[in-house]
Design an enzyme around this catalytic site. Structure first.
Site, PDB file in Angstrom:
ATOM      1  N   ASP A 387       0.821  -1.209   0.000  1.00 19.67           N
ATOM      2  CA  ASP A 387       0.000   0.000   0.000  1.00 19.67           C
ATOM      3  C   ASP A 387       0.856   1.260   0.000  1.00 19.67           C
ATOM      4  O   ASP A 387       0.616   2.201  -0.768  1.00 19.67           O
ATOM      5  CB  ASP A 387      -0.914  -0.017   1.231  1.00 19.67           C
ATOM      6  CG  ASP A 387      -2.322   0.434   0.890  1.00 19.67           C
ATOM      7  OD1 ASP A 387      -2.621   0.584  -0.302  1.00 19.67           O
ATOM      8  OD2 ASP A 387      -3.125   0.631   1.818  1.00 19.67           O
ATOM      9  N   ASP A 440      -8.778  -2.514   1.833  1.00 21.69           N
ATOM     10  CA  ASP A 440      -8.690  -1.847   3.126  1.00 21.69           C
ATOM     11  C   ASP A 440      -9.743  -2.363   4.095  1.00 21.69           C
ATOM     12  O   ASP A 440      -9.712  -2.028   5.283  1.00 21.69           O
ATOM     13  CB  ASP A 440      -8.845  -0.334   2.946  1.00 21.69           C
ATOM     14  CG  ASP A 440      -7.717   0.248   2.109  1.00 21.69           C
ATOM     15  OD1 ASP A 440      -6.619  -0.336   2.137  1.00 21.69           O
ATOM     16  OD2 ASP A 440      -7.933   1.257   1.423  1.00 21.69           O
TER      17      ASP A 440
END
Length: 540
Positions: A387, A440
């Site tokens: 990420d 997420d």
């Protein structure tokens, strides 16, 4: 069922590969670009500018442009912005003194070959109160100062418009109509209610998926204990059946995830186009139909009116045994997904996208399991680095954040990839959406559901278990993500940067404090007494 298992695996891989960072998807209205030259008089932030227009006194169209690095800042409220008449430059590029006399009008000019500061100074000297520059394309170009230029004496606002907006205004003025306009750049609110609802949506999705997963595992454990106590031959068959639709993540697959996901992300970045988005929409609909069908069948099966149809099966070619309830619900799910795909450009389409997305996420968290803390640690650590790299570090190699470009669909002409939960920003003058990527929610959710399964198998209460801690850690991490998002003026933030340390830290601290860390790390299941032990008579 073979088809169900294959679609489940597809949903898992699909959901993980196409997740993106959490960020506001309205286009950043403030750009702090340190890569472009700054010096006194040429250090403005690049801001989007609203240009509402009137034609012959009647409201017409509102255009959006971008401000320059130089010149004064614009008003932030429409009521403070002055309504000014628009005039066309002659010559069109305004690289030399205009032939027409200006008395405080806003002058509309073409980009031309001279510098932005040169044409601005010429326009100001001719009496213009502001300058609108028509770009050569539909994009908005960042207007900066040339080396060695003195821009301290520029006192009029400078705004660039895309070519289609500029030509539209130019044609109206040439038709002898009177065009007046305002220039202002409203600020976004510090917090929008959309972020609150999105936070509740993400937390609620993991909450539902966790209890469903834990309830399923506990029912399997109770049935297994019952058969073991009775010495039934059905025990082996139950073990095979219960694990048929479950995908367990391993350390190797967790590591490979980063490599495969990175390759897939680069492919999306390089091949992003209208037709590629269409392919992703089709894939999303397939996963959404599977998720919505699974959730509805499980939910309706809880009611006695539908339970009989859920337990009655019929053989369908190529599909195998399918319940009557599934056959009844499947057409509705397909119709819902098709309706969303056709209407996805409408303002209300986000509702259908969120329903399909939440259903897919809950289904993935139900069938995909992290067996122990070790696998969860490796998976989240890899996703943590993934990420950060593709949101922040990729800017140095690709000159833009690959993750954000892919998620927003900047090169596709669409609103972005559909693998996102999103809610419209309700009190934002610029509109747009607050969004969060599937990953997420899915990746942290795998560890949260693991914690609740462990608690239920160990007969731990809510306060003495690990679920409450990990669920709170996820909520707090996501909350800090939105705080960082607002502090960074809406620039994309990697949510896992804030969520992963909270979740892993909570599990490690609580596990060490309660003496369960070794069990959590290795087996991932508490030791349970064998039912046969209770049945053996005590020796006299």
């Amino acid at each position: 069922m073979i088809l169900w298992k294959s679609l489940s695996c597809f949903s898992f891989v699909f959901g993980l590969l196409l997740y993106s960072a959490s960020f506001v998807c309205a286009g950043d209205i403030v750009h702090h670009d340190d890569s472009l030259p700054q010096r006194p008089g040429c250090n403005n932030n690049f801001v989007l500018v609203k240009v509402p227009t009137r034609v012959n006194g009647s409201e017409y169209t509102e255009y959006v442009g971008v401000g320059a690095r130089f010149g004064p800042t614009l008003e932030s409220k429409e009521k403070h912005a002055t309504l000014i008449k628009l005039a066309i430059a002659d010559p069109p590029d305004c690289c030399s003194t205009p032939k027409n006399k200006l008395t405080g009008e806003v002058i509309l000019v073409h980009r031309g070959k001279c510098s932005f500061t040169t044409k601005t100074k010429v326009a100001e000297a001719a009496g213009a109160s502001a300058i609108l520059i028509i770009n050569n394309s539909t994009d908005l170009f960042k207007m900066v100062c040339e080396k060695g230029e003195n821009v301290l004496d520029i006192t009029i606002p400078v705004v660039m418009l895309p070519v289609d907006a500029g030509r539209s205004l130019e044609n109206i003025v040439k038709s002898n109509a009177i065009v007046t306009l305002q220039l202002y750049s409203p600020k976004r609110p510090a917090v929008d209610v959309a972020e609150v609802f999105l936070w509740l949506m993400a937390v609620g999705t993991i909450l539902c998926a966790s209890y469903w997963s834990a309830w399923t595992v506990r029912e399997e454990a109770i049935e297994q204990d019952k058969l073991l106590k009775d010495g039934s031959d059905e025990l082996l068959q139950l073990s095979t059946t219960s694990s048929r639709g479950v995908v367990e993540v391993t350390v190797i697959s967790a590591i490979l995830f980063v490599v495969v996901a990175s390759c897939f992300l680069i492919m999306l970045y390089k091949l992003m186009s209208f037709w590629f988005i269409e392919v992703l929409v089709v894939l999303f609909c397939i996963g959404g139909v599977e998720g919505l069908q699974t959730c509805l069948v499980s939910l309706l099966s809880c009611f006695r009116w539908f339970r009989r149809f859920g337990e009655s099966y019929v053989k369908v070619p190529f599909l195998g045994a399918v319940s009557y309830l599934t056959l009844a619900i499947c057409p509705f799910c397909i119709a819902f997904a098709v309706f969303w795909a056709v209407k996805r450009q409408y303002s209300y389409a986000w509702i259908g996208q969120d329903i399909l997305g939440i259903s897919l996420i809950i289904t993935v968290l139900q069938i995909v399991r992290v067996p122990n803390l070790k696998v969860g640690f490796v998976l989240l650590s890899c996703a943590f680095m993934y990420d950060i790299f593709w949101v922040f570090v990729s800017k140095w190699w690709f000159r833009e954040s690959v993750m954000i470009v892919v998620a927003r669909g900047d090169r596709s002409g669409e609103d972005g990839i559909p693998m996102l939960l999103k809610i419209p920003r309700m009190f934002d003058p610029w509109g747009g959406y607050s969004i969060i990527g599937f990953g997420d929610i899915i990746l942290p959710g795998l560890l949260v559901t693991f914690a609740l399964r462990y608690d239920w198998l160990a007969n731990k209460r809510l306060k003495s278990g690990y679920f409450l801690g990990t669920m709170s850690a996820y909520g707090l991490g996501l909350l800090i993500t939105y705080i960082a998002l607002n502090l960074m003026d809406g620039h994309g933030q990697p949510a896992l940067l804030y969520i992963v340390p909270f979740i892993l830290g909570t599990l490690f601290v609580l596990g060490h404090k309660r003496g369960d860390l070794k069990t959590l790390w290795t087996t991932g299941e508490p030791d349970r007494p064998c039912p046969h032990v209770r049945l053996q008579p005590q020796s006299s």
